[in-house]
Design an enzyme around this catalytic site. Sequence first.
Site, PDB file in Angstrom:
ATOM      1  N   GLN A 247      -6.095 -16.434  17.472  1.00 56.33           N
ATOM      2  CA  GLN A 247      -6.654 -16.568  16.281  1.00 56.33           C
ATOM      3  C   GLN A 247      -6.301 -17.935  15.284  1.00 56.33           C
ATOM      4  O   GLN A 247      -6.808 -18.134  14.357  1.00 56.33           O
ATOM      5  CB  GLN A 247      -6.510 -15.448  15.194  1.00 56.33           C
TER       6      GLN A 247
ATOM      7  N   HIS B 208       2.785  -6.687   2.502  1.00 58.19           N
ATOM      8  CA  HIS B 208       2.829  -5.868   3.566  1.00 58.19           C
ATOM      9  C   HIS B 208       3.431  -4.381   3.484  1.00 58.19           C
ATOM     10  O   HIS B 208       2.953  -3.319   3.930  1.00 58.19           O
ATOM     11  CB  HIS B 208       3.901  -6.459   4.684  1.00 58.19           C
TER      12      HIS B 208
HETATM   13  P1  AMP Z   1      -0.719 -11.064   7.816  1.00 52.49           P
HETATM   14  O1  AMP Z   1       0.477 -10.492   8.357  1.00 52.49           O
HETATM   15  O2  AMP Z   1      -0.979 -11.892   6.867  1.00 52.49           O
HETATM   16  O3  AMP Z   1      -1.885 -11.040   8.911  1.00 52.49           O
HETATM   17  O4  AMP Z   1      -1.139  -9.533   6.935  1.00 52.49           O
HETATM   18  C1  AMP Z   1      -1.111  -8.381   7.479  1.00 52.49           C
HETATM   19  C2  AMP Z   1      -1.988  -7.547   6.451  1.00 52.49           C
HETATM   20  O5  AMP Z   1      -1.510  -7.466   5.210  1.00 52.49           O
HETATM   21  C3  AMP Z   1      -3.551  -7.975   6.525  1.00 52.49           C
HETATM   22  O6  AMP Z   1      -4.192  -6.618   6.334  1.00 52.49           O
HETATM   23  C4  AMP Z   1      -3.625  -8.690   5.155  1.00 52.49           C
HETATM   24  O7  AMP Z   1      -4.770  -8.828   4.378  1.00 52.49           O
HETATM   25  C5  AMP Z   1      -2.376  -7.892   4.300  1.00 52.49           C
HETATM   26  N1  AMP Z   1      -2.135  -8.657   3.386  1.00 52.49           N
HETATM   27  C6  AMP Z   1      -1.365 -10.081   3.465  1.00 52.49           C
HETATM   28  N2  AMP Z   1      -1.080 -10.417   2.127  1.00 52.49           N
HETATM   29  C7  AMP Z   1      -1.308  -9.368   1.214  1.00 52.49           C
HETATM   30  C8  AMP Z   1      -1.174  -9.489  -0.188  1.00 52.49           C
HETATM   31  N3  AMP Z   1      -0.745 -10.432  -1.017  1.00 52.49           N
HETATM   32  N4  AMP Z   1      -1.621  -8.245  -0.897  1.00 52.49           N
HETATM   33  C9  AMP Z   1      -2.354  -7.447  -0.073  1.00 52.49           C
HETATM   34  N5  AMP Z   1      -2.417  -7.415   1.439  1.00 52.49           N
HETATM   35  C10 AMP Z   1      -1.842  -8.299   2.078  1.00 52.49           C
END
Ligand code: AMP
Length: 286
Positions: free
Chosen positions: A61, A37
């Site tokens: 979702q 993040h």
């Molecule tokens: P989330 O909070 O899991 O919904 O993720 C928020 C954003 O962070 C989304 O665009 C995810 O694809 C991105 N994200 C989550 N984990 C990773 C990671 N390990 N590497 C890159 N981006 C990430």
Amino acid sequence: MEIIKSPEEMHAWARARALSGKTISLVPTMGFFHEGHLSLMRMAAKQCDLVVVSLFVNPTQFGPNEDLDRYPRDFERDMALVQQEKVAAVFAPTPDLMYPQGFQTQVSVANLTTHLCGQSRPGHFAGVTTVVSKLFNIIQPEVAVFGEKDFQQLAIIRRMARDLNIPVKIVSHPIVREADGLAMSSRNTNLNPANRAAALSLSTALQLARERVGQGVRSVAELTKILEAHILSFSGTAIDYVSFVDFETLEPMTVAEARTVLALAVRIDGKVRLIDNGFVIPQAVG
Ligand code: AMP
């Protein structure tokens, strides 16, 4: 840094900045921040004058038997982390502010959502595209940054923005990994030490696929067999999918080539569902 809860206030904040000539980049998240993040936030800061991070565990979702209740949350920890980044505002609404009584509209993308996670998580992507559309309308960012970890989500959001003429540039960030290769995820916090070891089945499967493809194994049927056996050799793993797909259309492929992405979803100990993905020929950049 400002913390804003209501969509109306968030819209007014963003509009005032836009009118004074500032550009805004948005990083949508569900919180419980990790280095992935934070990397997205840093990338967003390079794109525009002001970064807005949204933090919302979007109930629509999650399916009825999924981990909405167990999804990790720690607002104070998140605020301490985000304070150290160049973030101008955090938009952290509550579900009733995002979905007030009478809410009945959905944004959904057709074909791309039928593959991969769309099959095991019905309704998931409609929840994602609806909430992301709302965020785009509330904040009206020039740029929005998404992680390649959620590679299907990224393809769907690019498609939605194009199809609906949403004037936002979608920028992607590569997967950020732990030192041993595990893709960072908020859900990793729900892994006990045994499950944490089994979680390595995904990133090592990705490495193994690249190795085998490098050695000339191009048949997807053969590669799938090798990878399924590899993943199942870790105790407590159950395969949701091992799929070789075209990086743009997400259509299944029968022969691994430059456009092929290996996408994986594995349930660990029946509780934590993890995903990972990558090009099978790493030098082929989409
Ligand atoms: P989330 O909070 O899991 O919904 O993720 C928020 C954003 O962070 C989304 O665009 C995810 O694809 C991105 N994200 C989550 N984990 C990773 C990671 N390990 N590497 C890159 N981006 C990430």
